[in-house]
Design an enzyme around this catalytic site. Sequence first.
Site, mmCIF file in Angstrom:
data_model
loop_
_atom_site.group_PDB
_atom_site.id
_atom_site.type_symbol
_atom_site.label_atom_id
_atom_site.label_comp_id
_atom_site.label_asym_id
_atom_site.label_seq_id
_atom_site.Cartn_x
_atom_site.Cartn_y
_atom_site.Cartn_z
ATOM 1 N N HIS A 235 10.368 -73.374 -2.913
ATOM 2 C CA HIS A 235 10.886 -72.119 -2.372
ATOM 3 C C HIS A 235 12.391 -72.165 -2.086
ATOM 4 C CE1 HIS A 235 10.991 -68.247 -0.453
ATOM 5 N NE2 HIS A 235 11.576 -68.780 0.598
ATOM 6 N N ASP B 245 6.169 -60.089 5.093
ATOM 7 C CA ASP B 245 7.340 -59.672 5.894
ATOM 8 C C ASP B 245 8.295 -58.763 5.112
ATOM 9 O OD1 ASP B 245 6.476 -61.027 8.111
ATOM 10 O OD2 ASP B 245 7.777 -62.770 7.825
ATOM 11 N N ARG B 246 9.079 -58.009 5.895
ATOM 12 C CA ARG B 246 10.112 -57.103 5.377
ATOM 13 C C ARG B 246 9.525 -55.856 4.712
ATOM 14 N NH1 ARG B 246 14.605 -59.368 7.839
ATOM 15 N NH2 ARG B 246 14.769 -61.547 7.313
ATOM 16 N N HIS C 184 14.159 -67.697 -2.516
ATOM 17 C CA HIS C 184 14.708 -67.717 -1.157
ATOM 18 C C HIS C 184 15.997 -66.920 -0.942
ATOM 19 C CE1 HIS C 184 14.891 -69.202 2.898
ATOM 20 N NE2 HIS C 184 15.892 -70.009 2.724
ATOM 21 N N HIS D 230 7.962 -60.355 -0.706
ATOM 22 C CA HIS D 230 8.100 -59.735 0.615
ATOM 23 C C HIS D 230 7.348 -58.429 0.831
ATOM 24 C CE1 HIS D 230 10.614 -62.547 2.654
ATOM 25 N NE2 HIS D 230 11.474 -62.603 1.664
ATOM 26 N N ASP E 118 10.581 -64.443 -4.317
ATOM 27 C CA ASP E 118 10.189 -63.666 -3.130
ATOM 28 C C ASP E 118 9.704 -62.267 -3.521
ATOM 29 O OD1 ASP E 118 11.766 -65.831 -2.302
ATOM 30 O OD2 ASP E 118 12.519 -64.751 -0.543
ATOM 31 N N ARG F 111 25.577 -72.100 11.442
ATOM 32 C CA ARG F 111 24.660 -71.543 12.452
ATOM 33 C C ARG F 111 24.103 -72.612 13.378
ATOM 34 N NH1 ARG F 111 22.974 -69.646 7.500
ATOM 35 N NH2 ARG F 111 23.813 -67.592 7.048
ATOM 36 N N ASN G 33 9.248 -69.934 3.439
ATOM 37 C CA ASN G 33 9.534 -70.065 4.874
ATOM 38 C C ASN G 33 8.937 -68.910 5.686
ATOM 39 O OD1 ASN G 33 11.685 -68.430 3.648
ATOM 40 N ND2 ASN G 33 12.541 -68.383 5.706
ATOM 41 N N HIS G 34 8.582 -67.797 5.030
ATOM 42 C CA HIS G 34 7.953 -66.697 5.768
ATOM 43 C C HIS G 34 6.448 -66.899 5.953
ATOM 44 C CE1 HIS G 34 11.032 -63.594 6.566
ATOM 45 N NE2 HIS G 34 11.703 -64.320 5.693
ATOM 46 N N ASP H 258 7.076 -66.535 0.135
ATOM 47 C CA ASP H 258 7.591 -65.312 0.758
ATOM 48 C C ASP H 258 6.853 -64.077 0.232
ATOM 49 O OD1 ASP H 258 9.165 -66.920 2.286
ATOM 50 O OD2 ASP H 258 11.044 -65.856 1.896
#
Lengths: 274, 312
Positions: B165, B86-87, B240, B57, B55, B213, B115-116, B83
């Site tokens: 990933h 983002d972030r 990840h 990001h 990642d 979750r 996944n991003h 990834d």
Amino acid sequence: MATTTPREHKLIQNGIEIADWVIHTSKNPILRSTEKETWEQELQLNELPEMVYGNNFVRLSNEKRDITIVFNCMDALKLLDKTADQSIKVSSAKKWEEINKNFEGQIEKSFDWTFSSPYTGSILSRGHCYNSFEKPSGLIENTTEKIDIEKLKRPDPILFFDDVLLYEDELADNGESMLSVKIRVMHESVFLLARFFLRVDDVIVRCLDTRIYHEFNKDYLLKEVTFKETNFDVIKPYFEKDPTLLTDSNFIVSKLPTRSIVTEKILLTFNDQK
Amino acid sequence: MNTSSLNLDYCIEKLQRGEILPENTIKEITDKMKELLIGESNVQEIRSPVTVVGDVHGQFYDVLEIFKIGGQCPNTNYLFLGDYVDRGYHSVETISLLTCLKLRYPSRITLLRGNHESRQITQVYGFYGECMRKYGNPTVWKYFTEMFDYLSVAAIIDDAIYCVHGGLSPSAPAIDQIKVLDRFQEVPNEGALSDILWSDPDPERDGFVESQRGAGYSYGKDVVMRFLHTNKMQHIIRAHQLCMDGYQTLFDNRLSTVWSAPNYCYRCGNMASIVEVNEKLERYFNTYAAAPDSLSNKPNLDTNKELPDYFL
């Protein structure tokens, strides 16, 4: 016209000495995985937040009165539930369950995956650490007095400011859970806001704010705890217009309905003789 | 390659200076990228030596540092595990640069999907907002997220190291099953495609374990051993998950997590690493801290930030 009287003070490393107080903060990297394992064992938790700022804290110490107010990560994690609140699942859970209904494996060991700590700070006095729920008489007392927000809105000089994270978790990209503390010291007073903020996308938003306010010429501090919570429907219309607002926790908190506010005094006279 | 007016070397130099490309150039590079990626298999076969990156990001200045530490393209072969966005504050620069490098040196660099790389996630975690700020409209975000649907999801180095990933899925125990998935779509919320982009290893429990979750799996050592045996692989490299030391090795050294975003979100203080896989398939984790430019190029998102914070 409101003015502030300058007060003698001394800036120290990551802090300030003012009135009878030593106010300081500590900011460090997140815990390493081996340190996290030790914490998990000590706290008897199956899982800790992904980012644990274990060595961070905010501390307000009054040596003369033998009272120290502290916000740190370990004390906050100690108050976490050991198991998950089964009423909260991520938004994709229902569909996921349907697709995976033939899954015969196990379910992960339980932990509060939202990391919703009821922590509102700890108080050290007489060699004892009082957690957020302990209210010894003479130290904590209920009050109807409110924090004077108008005074706090005045642009008085800020002598010391810091913003300290205690923990955060990305909920596997299903939202965020974060505990952070902001503090500012002026000539006349000190003001602190500890905020726990939880956003589970498309499910729930929750906020627990602890505000501590002290005017240096008074014998007590005010501690105000505000709890806010709502399901996502209330705030969703804002995000449909502008998705970037989702990560603006200040904006979200301003839109949340208040569930409760409790104000207490922390008495500096606790250790006075007779 | 350069049949149109598109000058990739010029674009790459511009991006390396920290400048962004105009909207019409983004349209051109994402269109070309889709043409290129549509011919790639879900599972890319690649050769050693190759450097594997986890990642990043949107931490663009740390990505530039990776090329300094690991060697510039095309002198070093790269495999990125997703990834990209983002972030961090420079998702646009990061994905623009990686796209241009892929177009310029298609056999030297492989980009997988994380996944991003999804419409849903990028709307929440920063890439959408960044595109709006930098271009004033969501068009560039649309171009890139359409391109994300074409990215491959796994790679195999020398028929021996499986790279992805997130990890493994109970619905796809064989690599052949991953090869036949329909990947040209938004990342679904469930099923094999979702699992391999989202799942995490669990060092404590065997089997596939369902998350507290309510969605998502973790996979235990026995699952990894079975997958390696079934598919005649030696090792899995995945990304990840944030690792304080930049990497983590599990399951008797049969699975590695590589994390390539140092001082994640500009505050975690963690190390990062890239994995250098040589011709003997030995793996070397080259670790590094945040680039000095990374923090100094943090944009002032809130112009009031320099003023005292009168929070209430």
